[in-house]
Design a protein around this motif. Sequence first.
Motif, PDB file in Angstrom:
ATOM      1  N   ARG A 101     -28.078 -26.919  38.204  1.00  0.00           N
ATOM      2  CA  ARG A 101     -27.666 -27.921  37.164  1.00  0.00           C
ATOM      3  C   ARG A 101     -26.428 -27.757  36.635  1.00  0.00           C
ATOM      4  N   GLY A 102     -25.261 -27.737  37.647  1.00  0.00           N
ATOM      5  CA  GLY A 102     -24.128 -27.764  37.023  1.00  0.00           C
ATOM      6  C   GLY A 102     -23.380 -26.283  36.963  1.00  0.00           C
ATOM      7  N   MET A 157     -27.107 -22.103  38.013  1.00  0.00           N
ATOM      8  CA  MET A 157     -27.655 -21.887  39.144  1.00  0.00           C
ATOM      9  C   MET A 157     -28.755 -20.971  38.915  1.00  0.00           C
ATOM     10  N   THR A 158     -29.972 -21.007  39.135  1.00  0.00           N
ATOM     11  CA  THR A 158     -31.016 -20.057  38.871  1.00  0.00           C
ATOM     12  C   THR A 158     -31.630 -19.710  40.422  1.00  0.00           C
ATOM     13  N   PRO A 159     -31.490 -18.655  40.991  1.00  0.00           N
ATOM     14  CA  PRO A 159     -32.277 -18.590  42.366  1.00  0.00           C
ATOM     15  C   PRO A 159     -33.626 -17.911  42.055  1.00  0.00           C
ATOM     16  N   GLY A 171     -33.493 -36.101  38.426  1.00  0.00           N
ATOM     17  CA  GLY A 171     -32.321 -35.401  38.987  1.00  0.00           C
ATOM     18  C   GLY A 171     -32.386 -34.216  39.011  1.00  0.00           C
ATOM     19  N   LEU A 172     -33.499 -33.285  39.342  1.00  0.00           N
ATOM     20  CA  LEU A 172     -33.585 -32.074  39.377  1.00  0.00           C
ATOM     21  C   LEU A 172     -33.075 -31.847  40.823  1.00  0.00           C
ATOM     22  N   VAL A 173     -32.024 -30.896  41.044  1.00  0.00           N
ATOM     23  CA  VAL A 173     -31.805 -30.688  42.399  1.00  0.00           C
ATOM     24  C   VAL A 173     -32.026 -28.961  42.577  1.00  0.00           C
ATOM     25  N   ALA A 174     -32.943 -28.910  43.845  1.00  0.00           N
ATOM     26  CA  ALA A 174     -33.205 -27.608  44.240  1.00  0.00           C
ATOM     27  C   ALA A 174     -32.932 -27.653  45.695  1.00  0.00           C
ATOM     28  N   THR A 175     -32.852 -26.395  45.953  1.00  0.00           N
ATOM     29  CA  THR A 175     -32.458 -26.030  47.381  1.00  0.00           C
ATOM     30  C   THR A 175     -33.287 -24.602  48.027  1.00  0.00           C
ATOM     31  N   ASP A 177     -20.727 -18.019  38.472  1.00  0.00           N
ATOM     32  CA  ASP A 177     -20.072 -18.350  37.356  1.00  0.00           C
ATOM     33  C   ASP A 177     -20.849 -17.670  36.112  1.00  0.00           C
ATOM     34  N   PRO A 178     -20.090 -17.373  35.034  1.00  0.00           N
ATOM     35  CA  PRO A 178     -20.785 -17.149  33.635  1.00  0.00           C
ATOM     36  C   PRO A 178     -21.860 -17.996  33.413  1.00  0.00           C
TER      37      PRO A 178
END
Lengths: 994, 97
Positions: free
Chosen positions: A72-73, A77-79, A91-95, A158-159
């Motif tokens: 989410r920007g 990014m949370t794996p 609008g959730l984006v998951a991979t 990214d931080p």
Amino acid sequence: MSEHFRLSGATGRAVRFVFDGVTYQGREGDTLASALLANGVHLIGRSYKYHRPRGMLTAGAEEPNALVAVERGRGRMTPNLRATQIELYDGLVATSQNRWPSLAFDVGVINDVAGKFYSAGFYYKTFMGPKFAGTALWTRVFEPIVRYAAGLGARPTDPDPDRYAQFYAHCDVLVCGAGPAGLAAALAAARSGKDVILCDEQSEPGGSLLHETTATIDGRPARVWAEEGLAELKAAANVRVMARTQAFGWYAQNFVALSERVADHLAELPRGARERLWQVRAKRVVIATGAIERPIVFPGNDRPGVMLAEAGRIYLNRFGVKVGSRVVVVTAHDSAYRVALDLAAAGVTVAAIADVRSMPLRARMQEAEAAGIRVISSATVTGTKGRRRVSGVGIAQVGGDVVGGTDWIACDCLLMSGGWTPSVHLYSQSRGKVVWHEDRQMFLPGASVQDERSAGACRGSFTLEAALSEGDRAGAEAAGIETARPSFAITGEAGTEGGVLGRLPRRPGAKGKAFVDFQNDVKADDIELAVQEGMRSIEHVKRYTTTGMATDQGKTSNLNALAIAAGKLGRSIPQVGLTTFRQPYTPVTFGAFAGANRGDLFDPVRQTPIHSWAEENGAAFEDVGLWKRAWYFPKPGEDMHRAVLRECRQTRATAGIFDASTLGKIEVVGPDAAVFMEKLYTNPWAKLEPGRCRYGLMLNEAGFVMDDGVIARMADDRFHVTTTTGGAPRVLHHMEDYLQTEFPDLRVWLTSTTEQWAVIAVQGPKAREIVAPLVAGFDISKEAMPHMSIREGTVCGVPARVMRVSFTGELGFEINVPADHGRAVWEAVWAEGRKVDAVAYGTEAMHVMRAEKGYIIVGQETDGTVTPADLGLNWAVGKAKKDFVGKRSLVRPDMIVDGRKQLVGLLTEDPAIVLEEGAQITATAAPAAGTRALGHVTSSYASPALGRSIALAMVAGGRDRSGERLYVPMPGGAIAVTIVDPVFVDPKGERLDV
Amino acid sequence: MLLIHCPYCEMDRPELEFRYGGEAHIARPADPMATSDETWAEHLYFRSNPRGLHAERWRHISGCGRFFNCLRDTVSDRIVTTYKAGEARPEIDRGAA
């Protein structure tokens, strides 16, 4: 695709989300898992080792397969999130993870074919193997490929822009888990008026009651009972109900850590914290953490579409999602019959219930058959079909030891239930010992070690009635209520009996991967192989196969692994042992643990009162402990080397001014101050006159140098003690220790004054000229104020203590003024200094000049094994003193033995070479491997005073080796050095006597 | 995190405020120079390291600053009692913890 598997009449606002680049529709209240299943998507990831296609196994926190990354920007990014816990928002984006180039076509699947190389102990056999390990082929080619192919999600680069909050909370009763037992417990405790915290990991409290559509409690539908109870709890002022809050760790004295997800389910991020870490101290804890359904171990049990049975019911009843259109149920437990009935009632074809038990409960079979569902008893599964989704299951019947012919049944979903494993994690973390119940084939909580009670399914009580009454009683007991407890009237409950452990019966020589640990890709064969290769304890089997060592910590797999190992060993389960349940129960973000302790707040920064001046004058700073110290003051175009050269030369030519405010300072006061100082320092103090200073050496009781510093006697009963910059707290603690516990009769008081005094050192032949005009109330002439003396008066009108001391070998004064006046006095000193071309110098020049004089720095020349004699400092040890801390140790045999390392100076034969600090010193240029070094370089600089390099070193028997040639072997060849006296500049001290 | 009762402050305070100080009741010999090498080495380096009740020193370093003693079970990590420096070790059955 649009929710083909959603029950008609589903309510809930439609939301759109993206998985692997494809946009889908789901409903508010969905998890990512339920929304994908509504769209018929089972394939969600590739497995860790073999890259096998995997789908959702569960509907909850125990999920091993469905790990995805949510983006989410930037920085968000949370794996490795479990799709079964990710709440859907617009609008959730998951991979998906661990696949390349795509989920459907994954090159890494070669690992599946090459699977025999990845058997148990693969890591030990391969990574440690003599043939491969360390070779270029291995380190450059194979290892990166294996590491890339076998893994979880990528880490964000990214931080993290989010904020994380941390709270402490105290309560009378903490209830962990808000299923039937937890709700009943919280209600009972709340009605007593006690402070209650009820936490539950899910978005909605209620646990199994959320998907219970058949049972009633006291005449009301179970879900309604839960809603009413929750409403009562939420309305009570003495209760805090916390959803999305995982009790993940239990520590000493009922200290329970909770992780609360505040923002991840919201489409719009709120302004506050993303997560909260709660550290709860509870008088009593009720553990109501439920049970986890167990997979059954058979070949092909990992295909997408193979799920736990109750998950099928949860998706159906709670989310309105059918997990398939044609389902086969494989079970050893009665509860799966209810799953089949619910699915059938919703219009899903249930092709068969294959019960591995020979005699399933008559009533259950009749219910199933009444719904038109075929029940096969004494069943085993010989395999499954389908690549990215299960398409059929092979069922055979077992008679005695014989497995009959396979009957292939087509299906697009296979639900399995090996029974239920009570979640004893928190109980076990509380140091309680779980007890194996052979009759029930489960580990259950034993005696309480802390103030806790387990209630409901987590202590093996699976009926609704038992869960509710146990919860109620545990809650009442925790709240100290002794009145009779109510009973609960239950109807329509699902079955609660049965279970199987380990792998299902199979034909001799049967093939196919039967998975135990889905997340780490550990098969039944791997566990048997580990036993065959000599592993006896489950702790060894676990480490050899990695079973239970994934991020899910084996929630669905541990008991099966244990049963397989025990079966192979021919021993009982308790004999093989149970692995430890460790915190955290589910992964907790680093952010939650870090809280506000990041960036500038990670470590406090200590600045001297003169810091701002140094900053304005271009100082480079170095970190010394928490302090920022001016390192050197470069002029335009100067590098560090040139700046230090200039600072040293000018200090010795006219004067240098140095901020020494970081020196530790302790005021030692009281009628027995001198007696105390005699005990704590090696030196004699009794006869030191007020107004005089002495170099003090402090030892620990083992006789090793622990600190040093100049100590001034202000009065008969008052000492101004200075310590090393880093040593101040340690020295004060050491002093307090002896004062309070060994010499409690001494009337002495200790006060840290480090931050109260700013210290300005003025060093160099012109030092007196600089200081004299600023001083009032005392005479600083050579005669009136000799070296190592102290005077009180004023400097620039400010009360001051001025010491005549030197750490450069030059005439020197150290001006102590109250910290608030530090900068003003510094500027006045600086203005005087400018008149004689004085420089401001930093810590680097200070280090160089003291090394030129052979002055030690504790922690640089010393390492905790060095005595005063080793340093040539025996002159600082009071020979006539009867006792001081460390004295007895100085005459222990090892302390007076010949050949101890001693402080010496080193000169390289090539004056341009500056040795590396820490480099080893040997007798020959090319010593044989295994030769012990004679010593090591402790300090090394380019000396401006000598125009060449100098070094200090600790060398065995060093003082007897004067003039000897030794070597410092380095990668570029050995460097020849000569041992010299450690005082390189003005050995007679004439420059001090001016 | 342990909750430790400071016998001087007479309050339960979080472990963060305290610093551990090793085994208690190890008295420094009155005249160290009169001790043998063995006795002195024993004093310096040898500790009882029991499984069970352990008398140990703590300091309320971020509180009152006082050293005190504590009986803690090294198996369960349970603190049985705390008492002031200089007081005798309480008579508590070693099995009771």
